[in-house]
Write a protein that holds these residues in place. Structure first.
Motif, mmCIF file in Angstrom:
data_model
loop_
_atom_site.group_PDB
_atom_site.id
_atom_site.type_symbol
_atom_site.label_atom_id
_atom_site.label_comp_id
_atom_site.label_asym_id
_atom_site.label_seq_id
_atom_site.Cartn_x
_atom_site.Cartn_y
_atom_site.Cartn_z
ATOM 1 N N SER A 116 -7.011 -81.702 -18.040
ATOM 2 C CA SER A 116 -6.609 -83.060 -17.678
ATOM 3 C C SER A 116 -7.900 -83.834 -17.402
ATOM 4 C CB SER A 116 -5.706 -83.047 -16.437
ATOM 5 O OG SER A 116 -6.464 -82.766 -15.277
ATOM 6 N N SER A 117 -7.767 -85.066 -16.961
ATOM 7 C CA SER A 117 -8.973 -85.844 -16.656
ATOM 8 C C SER A 117 -9.695 -85.322 -15.418
ATOM 9 C CB SER A 117 -8.613 -87.319 -16.475
ATOM 10 O OG SER A 117 -7.693 -87.443 -15.409
ATOM 11 N N THR A 118 -9.013 -84.532 -14.589
ATOM 12 C CA THR A 118 -9.621 -84.069 -13.336
ATOM 13 C C THR A 118 -9.637 -82.556 -13.140
ATOM 14 O OG1 THR A 118 -7.493 -84.266 -12.200
ATOM 15 C CG2 THR A 118 -8.963 -86.186 -12.127
ATOM 16 N N ASN A 119 -8.992 -81.808 -14.026
ATOM 17 C CA ASN A 119 -8.874 -80.366 -13.800
ATOM 18 C C ASN A 119 -8.779 -79.609 -15.124
ATOM 19 O OD1 ASN A 119 -8.644 -77.991 -12.318
ATOM 20 N ND2 ASN A 119 -6.434 -78.181 -12.015
ATOM 21 N N GLU A 120 -9.005 -78.295 -15.014
ATOM 22 C CA GLU A 120 -8.847 -77.412 -16.171
ATOM 23 C C GLU A 120 -8.117 -76.161 -15.706
ATOM 24 O OE1 GLU A 120 -12.024 -77.007 -19.374
ATOM 25 O OE2 GLU A 120 -12.178 -75.069 -18.323
ATOM 26 N N ILE A 121 -7.092 -75.764 -16.449
ATOM 27 C CA ILE A 121 -6.321 -74.564 -16.129
ATOM 28 C C ILE A 121 -6.477 -73.581 -17.282
ATOM 29 C CG2 ILE A 121 -3.980 -73.642 -15.815
ATOM 30 C CD1 ILE A 121 -3.277 -76.297 -14.406
ATOM 31 N N THR A 122 -6.829 -72.346 -16.950
ATOM 32 C CA THR A 122 -7.003 -71.298 -17.957
ATOM 33 C C THR A 122 -5.889 -70.275 -17.783
ATOM 34 O OG1 THR A 122 -9.395 -71.595 -17.924
ATOM 35 C CG2 THR A 122 -8.574 -69.535 -18.858
ATOM 36 N N TYR A 123 -5.139 -70.070 -18.872
ATOM 37 C CA TYR A 123 -4.042 -69.105 -18.874
ATOM 38 C C TYR A 123 -4.417 -67.931 -19.772
ATOM 39 C CZ TYR A 123 0.433 -67.022 -20.239
ATOM 40 O OH TYR A 123 1.456 -66.151 -20.511
ATOM 41 N N ARG A 124 -4.164 -66.713 -19.299
ATOM 42 C CA ARG A 124 -4.430 -65.513 -20.087
ATOM 43 C C ARG A 124 -3.220 -64.576 -20.070
ATOM 44 N NH1 ARG A 124 -10.630 -63.673 -18.480
ATOM 45 N NH2 ARG A 124 -11.663 -65.485 -19.409
ATOM 46 N N MET A 125 -3.070 -63.870 -21.203
ATOM 47 C CA MET A 125 -2.009 -62.866 -21.330
ATOM 48 C C MET A 125 -2.531 -61.732 -22.203
ATOM 49 S SD MET A 125 1.757 -63.308 -23.072
ATOM 50 C CE MET A 125 2.819 -61.892 -23.307
ATOM 51 N N ALA A 126 -2.177 -60.478 -21.833
ATOM 52 C CA ALA A 126 -2.576 -59.311 -22.625
ATOM 53 C C ALA A 126 -1.605 -58.171 -22.366
ATOM 54 C CB ALA A 126 -3.984 -58.869 -22.265
ATOM 55 N N GLU A 127 -1.638 -57.184 -23.244
ATOM 56 C CA GLU A 127 -0.858 -55.976 -23.013
ATOM 57 C C GLU A 127 -1.537 -55.177 -21.907
ATOM 58 O OE1 GLU A 127 1.196 -54.880 -27.230
ATOM 59 O OE2 GLU A 127 -0.992 -54.629 -27.151
ATOM 60 N N GLY A 128 -0.728 -54.495 -21.075
ATOM 61 C CA GLY A 128 -1.277 -53.669 -20.010
ATOM 62 C C GLY A 128 -0.954 -54.222 -18.640
ATOM 63 N N THR A 129 -1.609 -53.664 -17.630
ATOM 64 C CA THR A 129 -1.313 -54.056 -16.243
ATOM 65 C C THR A 129 -2.575 -54.400 -15.434
ATOM 66 O OG1 THR A 129 -1.355 -51.740 -15.550
ATOM 67 C CG2 THR A 129 0.804 -52.650 -16.165
ATOM 68 N N GLN A 130 -3.729 -54.422 -16.081
ATOM 69 C CA GLN A 130 -4.981 -54.701 -15.374
ATOM 70 C C GLN A 130 -5.158 -56.201 -15.125
ATOM 71 O OE1 GLN A 130 -7.058 -52.171 -14.296
ATOM 72 N NE2 GLN A 130 -5.388 -50.884 -15.030
ATOM 73 N N ASP A 131 -5.973 -56.533 -14.132
ATOM 74 C CA ASP A 131 -6.332 -57.932 -13.862
ATOM 75 C C ASP A 131 -7.252 -58.408 -14.995
ATOM 76 O OD1 ASP A 131 -7.402 -60.351 -13.002
ATOM 77 O OD2 ASP A 131 -7.883 -59.640 -10.988
ATOM 78 N N ILE A 132 -6.813 -59.407 -15.745
ATOM 79 C CA ILE A 132 -7.586 -59.924 -16.882
ATOM 80 C C ILE A 132 -8.145 -61.323 -16.606
ATOM 81 C CG2 ILE A 132 -6.390 -58.577 -18.654
ATOM 82 C CD1 ILE A 132 -4.672 -61.164 -19.142
ATOM 83 N N SER A 133 -8.070 -61.755 -15.366
ATOM 84 C CA SER A 133 -8.459 -63.135 -15.034
ATOM 85 C C SER A 133 -9.942 -63.416 -15.277
ATOM 86 C CB SER A 133 -8.130 -63.449 -13.575
ATOM 87 O OG SER A 133 -8.961 -62.690 -12.705
ATOM 88 N N GLY A 134 -10.779 -62.396 -15.105
ATOM 89 C CA GLY A 134 -12.222 -62.612 -15.217
ATOM 90 C C GLY A 134 -12.801 -63.347 -14.017
ATOM 91 N N ASP A 135 -11.979 -63.600 -13.019
ATOM 92 C CA ASP A 135 -12.425 -64.293 -11.805
ATOM 93 C C ASP A 135 -12.625 -63.247 -10.712
ATOM 94 O OD1 ASP A 135 -12.762 -65.776 -9.489
ATOM 95 O OD2 ASP A 135 -11.158 -67.193 -9.928
ATOM 96 N N TYR A 136 -13.898 -62.995 -10.353
ATOM 97 C CA TYR A 136 -14.208 -61.962 -9.370
ATOM 98 C C TYR A 136 -14.668 -62.562 -8.040
ATOM 99 C CZ TYR A 136 -13.941 -59.376 -13.676
ATOM 100 O OH TYR A 136 -13.495 -58.868 -14.874
ATOM 101 N N THR A 137 -14.270 -63.801 -7.807
ATOM 102 C CA THR A 137 -14.599 -64.467 -6.554
ATOM 103 C C THR A 137 -13.911 -63.749 -5.396
ATOM 104 O OG1 THR A 137 -14.664 -66.560 -7.754
ATOM 105 C CG2 THR A 137 -14.536 -66.696 -5.346
ATOM 106 N N ASP A 138 -14.631 -63.608 -4.299
ATOM 107 C CA ASP A 138 -14.058 -63.000 -3.099
ATOM 108 C C ASP A 138 -13.402 -64.117 -2.282
ATOM 109 O OD1 ASP A 138 -13.375 -61.238 -1.125
ATOM 110 O OD2 ASP A 138 -15.384 -61.143 -0.243
ATOM 111 N N TYR A 139 -12.163 -64.421 -2.609
ATOM 112 C CA TYR A 139 -11.450 -65.509 -1.925
ATOM 113 C C TYR A 139 -11.049 -65.087 -0.518
ATOM 114 C CZ TYR A 139 -10.989 -67.828 -6.461
ATOM 115 O OH TYR A 139 -11.250 -68.445 -7.659
ATOM 116 N N PRO A 140 -11.170 -65.985 0.456
ATOM 117 C CA PRO A 140 -10.773 -65.636 1.822
ATOM 118 C C PRO A 140 -9.253 -65.501 1.983
ATOM 119 C CG PRO A 140 -11.560 -67.910 1.745
ATOM 120 C CD PRO A 140 -11.801 -67.316 0.397
ATOM 121 N N LEU A 141 -8.506 -66.138 1.095
ATOM 122 C CA LEU A 141 -7.041 -66.079 1.169
ATOM 123 C C LEU A 141 -6.515 -65.284 -0.018
ATOM 124 C CD1 LEU A 141 -4.218 -67.192 2.205
ATOM 125 C CD2 LEU A 141 -4.534 -68.989 0.521
ATOM 126 N N GLU A 142 -5.692 -64.272 0.264
ATOM 127 C CA GLU A 142 -5.033 -63.506 -0.788
ATOM 128 C C GLU A 142 -3.662 -63.100 -0.275
ATOM 129 O OE1 GLU A 142 -5.580 -59.282 -3.137
ATOM 130 O OE2 GLU A 142 -7.389 -60.471 -2.735
#
Length: 194
Positions: A116-142
């Motif tokens: 959009s003009s202010t944001n970007e959303i990345t969607y991923r899908m794959a076979e399997g059950t592993q985390d495929i996000s590629g985001d390894y940030t240590d977020y304080p909220l989970e």
């Protein structure tokens, strides 16, 4: 007169002897210095030989191996879908977003980016059950949230949610937003995937 010439001969011989002795001494000194310098040179060359023996004469320079790019871009959604070994399921994205790119990662992860003009959303899908996000940030909220997918893990901070990851047991999914979304906005995206 004969005596005088004998004396001068003897003194001449004495002087000659001194000169010869001096020359002999000088040549012996030079020979000695030459031998010492050869010893020094030999010692130096020996120490150089030791260094050369420790270091290989031929050096092997390893060049970095260039890895092929794991991301393959496609011009259209249809081309992306044709390249996948599974049927792609997409979220329903708000109307102010446009699909901006289509790609596969390592040949098995589908990625669609919405902008959009202010944001970007990345969607991923794959076979399997592993985390495929590629985001390894240590977020304080989970937190894990119940949904039609059983459980969705939401990650973020005090500004909101940036990442959702989940699996249905056969496929794994992720949605990542550059700008924080509130929990309801993120869960609406997650639940919209058919």
């Amino acid at each position: 007169m004969q005596r005088h010439s004998q004396q001068s001969m003897q003194s001449g011989l004495g002087l000659g002897s001194i000169l010869i002795a001096g020359l002999v001494f000088r040549s012996m000194t030079q020979a000695s210095q030459k031998e010492e310098s050869e010893v020094v040179e030999n010692e130096q060359s020996e120490s150089i030989d030791v260094v050369v023996d420790e270091e290989p004469v031929e050096r092997v320079v390893e060049m970095p191996i260039s890895m092929p790019n794991p991301i393959i871009e496609y011009a259209t959604l249809e081309e992306l879908e044709a390249a996948l070994p599974f049927t792609l399921k997409l979220p329903i994205i708000p109307s102010d977003y446009m699909r901006s790119s289509f790609s596969t990662i390592d040949g098995h992860i589908a990625q669609v980016v919405y902008a959009s003009s202010t944001n970007e959303i990345t969607y991923r899908m794959a076979e399997g059950t592993q985390d495929i996000s590629g985001d390894y940030t240590d977020y304080p909220l989970e937190e894990d949230v119940d949904s039609k997918w059983d459980e969705v893990t939401l990650k973020g901070d005090s500004s909101g949610i940036y990442l959702a990851v989940w699996t249905d047991g056969t496929y794994t999914y992720s949605i990542r937003s550059q700008e924080a979304l509130n929990e309801q906005e993120m869960m609406d995206l997650v639940e919209s995937i058919g």
